[in-house]
Scaffold this active site. Sequence first.
Site, PDB file in Angstrom:
ATOM      1  N   THR A  33      45.205  46.933  32.168  1.00 56.59           N
ATOM      2  CA  THR A  33      44.204  45.704  32.063  1.00 56.59           C
ATOM      3  C   THR A  33      43.045  46.348  31.175  1.00 56.59           C
ATOM      4  O   THR A  33      42.892  47.471  31.367  1.00 56.59           O
ATOM      5  CB  THR A  33      44.075  44.913  33.079  1.00 56.59           C
ATOM      6  OG1 THR A  33      45.300  44.383  33.660  1.00 56.59           O
ATOM      7  CG2 THR A  33      43.095  43.794  33.052  1.00 56.59           C
ATOM      8  N   ASN A  81      49.031  42.437  31.417  1.00 54.98           N
ATOM      9  CA  ASN A  81      49.655  42.722  32.656  1.00 54.98           C
ATOM     10  C   ASN A  81      50.007  44.225  32.792  1.00 54.98           C
ATOM     11  O   ASN A  81      49.205  45.150  32.992  1.00 54.98           O
ATOM     12  CB  ASN A  81      51.044  41.986  33.068  1.00 54.98           C
ATOM     13  CG  ASN A  81      51.099  41.953  34.570  1.00 54.98           C
ATOM     14  OD1 ASN A  81      50.288  42.467  35.246  1.00 54.98           O
ATOM     15  ND2 ASN A  81      52.165  41.407  34.966  1.00 54.98           N
ATOM     16  N   GLY A 109      44.796  45.937  38.222  1.00 54.85           N
ATOM     17  CA  GLY A 109      45.888  45.123  38.962  1.00 54.85           C
ATOM     18  C   GLY A 109      45.158  44.524  40.424  1.00 54.85           C
ATOM     19  O   GLY A 109      44.044  44.191  40.350  1.00 54.85           O
TER      20      GLY A 109
HETATM   21  N1  GLY Z   1      47.985  40.913  35.660  1.00 56.09           N
HETATM   22  C1  GLY Z   1      46.850  41.603  36.561  1.00 56.09           C
HETATM   23  C2  GLY Z   1      45.947  40.421  37.059  1.00 56.09           C
HETATM   24  O1  GLY Z   1      45.793  39.427  36.315  1.00 56.09           O
HETATM   25  O2  GLY Z   1      45.675  40.475  38.241  1.00 56.09           O
END
Ligand code: GLY
Length: 565
Positions: A375, A395, A468
């Site tokens: 991210t 993601n 994440g």
């Molecule tokens: N894709 C990681 C989050 O949105 O937390």
Amino acid sequence: MMHFLKLLSSLSFFICFVSCMTPNKAYKNHTKDMHSMVVCSHPAAAKAGIDILKAGGNAYDAAIATQFALAIVYPRAGNIGGGGFMVGRDADGKCFALDFREKAPEAASEDMYLDDQGNVIPDKSLVGIFAAGVPGSVDGMWTLFNEKGSLPWNQLIQPAIDLAKNGVVLTEKEAAHMNEYSVIIDSVSGFKTNYGSKKWKKGDLFVQSALAHTLENIRDFGRDGFYKGKTAEDIVRTSGQHQGLITQSDLDNYHSRWRSPIFCEYKGYQLCLMPPPSSGGVLIAQMLRVMEQMKLSEKGFNTAAYIHGLTEIQRRAYADRSEYFGDPDFVVNHVNTLLSQKYIDSKYSDIKVDKATPSSEIKKGDVNRIESFETTHFSIVDKWQNAVAITTTLNGNYGSKLVVEGSGFLLNNEMDDFSVKPGSPNQFGLIGGEANSIRPGKRMLSSMTPTIISKDGKLYAIVGTPGGSTIITVNLQIIADLIDFNMSMEEAVLAPKMHSQWLPDEIYLEKGRFDSAIINQLEAMGHRVKEVKSLGKPDCIKVLPDGSLEGGTDPSKGDGTIEGF
Ligand code: GLY
């Protein structure tokens, strides 16, 4: 004996404080006398943003330029095929939140990742078209522009077009990443993509002609340059070719949402945090309240007692995450209850100062994996002190690995952030509950937590990181390091990080950055400690007492760059 133990523990506190304060790698962030700043994960994107500020644009203009530039120069997370969240603060102190998170396609269903026996089909929510939610980034930037932009739209998109057309010089890290992922990207996409066109090395020029053309459409037609016309046709055709679900109707119906931020007060500082569908804002507000009540900072920075306290707080908070959070357009998130004193007392009062509570006693579950994640976060302040915190993502690394043929950009694999099967873990080991189950048009739960902190009515800091499930805990530590331990932004960003999340029942510590005495003390309390390469990759800004800005990024974790003037 007691005396000796106390002495030993104070000594290890001291040793830890000294060793933990040693930056990963020396770097200069001399940013004194700067009053405009962009901190982000790639030098070319930081330059795109700062050039807009130099041209007289505001922080919102610069954010749009940076977001689009990241889609070109940092394709593993920067995106137009993904989504994200923004927390903003106008110069007059008004805070707001913009949700441009992806949505499930209208044809999505609760059991779309399960086989006939009700088991999760491996990788279906992670790789290829089925993993992709309807992208939100372009609508998000268009929405932001219409509300807050000051320069012409085409001026904000042009830097990204130039980068795509003329090529970006690859950094060592970017070249290595592309080599690692190019084979799977070509194979999933079903054609020879730009990524797989050669073996990349530092200094190579990465040209993305198709993507340049897509950006020209966005430049010329705004939102419609993506959600209608050629780009939309390419998305829908790619989806059809791969038996995906995304249709023109999904693209027509995608709209970003302005949301009311979560506000919380911590030791005289006011925090403006991202609300659901991010779980981060509520959890950080809840955890800070408990940290203050427990006087956790008195245990000392990164001592065993401090890390124990953080872990006990975090595992209780994350147990809530799995149960109570989901898209607020679909489910009630009980934010007021979760932040009420009564609830916090009932939830956290059983924490023991010297003994780990097994996570199984907090809530049942079974998880044993935590993987890497991508991210990206950026922070911007302009000369008027408008401030932007944006966390944006595909993601996983390079999202679904599927490039939209003809348009040259990657689609996200955000569908994995839903609970694909309530009770089963996603790629971050996060357990999902019913509140986050898949529904047509619903947004998947997130951990992304862009955050803005004020003090006495003035901007104090902009905080955020990728990572994440670790986003929430890394942000929490940066906030605490700034406020409780009076660190500079550089120190807070570079300080060694820990993470725990209820399940797996483990504490993650950045490898080689915590004294073995601390690890031994944690294990003696009953914790399982696991060392991991690194946690988070924050790109943050602090306002110094004289009003100038200090940027913070960790060069050991990427190509993060501070640009200012
Ligand atoms: N894709 C990681 C989050 O949105 O937390």
